[in-house]
Design a protein around this motif. Sequence first.
Motif, PDB file in Angstrom:
ATOM      1  N   ALA A  64       0.857  -1.187   0.000  1.00  0.00           N
ATOM      2  CA  ALA A  64       0.000   0.000   0.000  1.00  0.00           C
ATOM      3  C   ALA A  64       0.893   1.237   0.000  1.00  0.00           C
ATOM      4  O   ALA A  64       1.969   1.225   0.592  1.00  0.00           O
ATOM      5  N   PRO A  65       0.469   2.297  -0.645  1.00  0.00           N
ATOM      6  CA  PRO A  65       1.300   3.507  -0.657  1.00  0.00           C
ATOM      7  C   PRO A  65       1.324   4.147   0.733  1.00  0.00           C
ATOM      8  O   PRO A  65       0.371   4.031   1.507  1.00  0.00           O
ATOM      9  N   TYR A  66       2.424   4.748   1.050  1.00  0.00           N
ATOM     10  CA  TYR A  66       2.533   5.485   2.308  1.00  0.00           C
ATOM     11  C   TYR A  66       1.628   6.712   2.255  1.00  0.00           C
ATOM     12  O   TYR A  66       1.411   7.268   1.176  1.00  0.00           O
ATOM     13  N   PRO A  67       1.107   7.147   3.394  1.00  0.00           N
ATOM     14  CA  PRO A  67       0.286   8.371   3.368  1.00  0.00           C
ATOM     15  C   PRO A  67       1.158   9.573   3.018  1.00  0.00           C
ATOM     16  O   PRO A  67       2.360   9.595   3.304  1.00  0.00           O
ATOM     17  N   ILE A  72      -0.980  12.904   6.732  1.00  0.00           N
ATOM     18  CA  ILE A  72      -0.486  12.664   8.092  1.00  0.00           C
ATOM     19  C   ILE A  72      -0.825  13.838   8.990  1.00  0.00           C
ATOM     20  O   ILE A  72      -1.289  13.671  10.110  1.00  0.00           O
ATOM     21  N   HIS A  73      -0.633  15.042   8.501  1.00  0.00           N
ATOM     22  CA  HIS A  73      -0.848  16.235   9.322  1.00  0.00           C
ATOM     23  C   HIS A  73      -2.311  16.643   9.426  1.00  0.00           C
ATOM     24  O   HIS A  73      -2.657  17.481  10.248  1.00  0.00           O
ATOM     25  N   ARG A  75      -4.693  14.451  10.266  1.00  0.00           N
ATOM     26  CA  ARG A  75      -5.282  13.609  11.301  1.00  0.00           C
ATOM     27  C   ARG A  75      -5.458  14.399  12.590  1.00  0.00           C
ATOM     28  O   ARG A  75      -4.551  15.083  13.038  1.00  0.00           O
ATOM     29  N   GLY A  76      -6.605  14.261  13.198  1.00  0.00           N
ATOM     30  CA  GLY A  76      -6.840  14.884  14.487  1.00  0.00           C
ATOM     31  C   GLY A  76      -7.118  16.374  14.455  1.00  0.00           C
ATOM     32  O   GLY A  76      -7.294  16.987  15.479  1.00  0.00           O
ATOM     33  N   ARG A  77      -7.137  16.952  13.297  1.00  0.00           N
ATOM     34  CA  ARG A  77      -7.419  18.390  13.226  1.00  0.00           C
ATOM     35  C   ARG A  77      -8.890  18.641  13.407  1.00  0.00           C
ATOM     36  O   ARG A  77      -9.742  17.871  12.959  1.00  0.00           O
ATOM     37  N   TRP A  78      -9.198  19.743  14.053  1.00  0.00           N
ATOM     38  CA  TRP A  78     -10.595  20.164  14.218  1.00  0.00           C
ATOM     39  C   TRP A  78     -11.049  20.791  12.917  1.00  0.00           C
ATOM     40  O   TRP A  78     -10.357  21.592  12.327  1.00  0.00           O
ATOM     41  N   LYS A  79     -12.202  20.432  12.520  1.00  0.00           N
ATOM     42  CA  LYS A  79     -12.739  21.005  11.282  1.00  0.00           C
ATOM     43  C   LYS A  79     -14.008  21.749  11.548  1.00  0.00           C
ATOM     44  O   LYS A  79     -14.698  21.565  12.467  1.00  0.00           O
TER      45      LYS A  79
END
Length: 79
Positions: A64-67, A72-73, A75-79
């Motif tokens: 599988a391709p790496y992200p 990566i950055h 992830r976990g961000r508030w939207k």
Amino acid sequence: MKNVTITVEDSVLEWARVEAARRNTSLSRMLGEFMAEMQRREDAYERAYQEWRNDRRTWRSDGAPYPSRDEIHERGRWK
């Protein structure tokens, strides 16, 4: 315990005396604690380095391709 003699600049000694007084301790005790803390940090660093050196895991993909960096950055961000 052993006694040691050290050589320091006058300005450094003055700062150390004031800092020891501010901490309500002796200059000798403050320096001893400082060196003990340096030893603990150095020992912890050496242990972590050796664990890393002895880590035999491989970091290969299963196909599988790496992200991407952006994924990566995000992830976990508030939207």
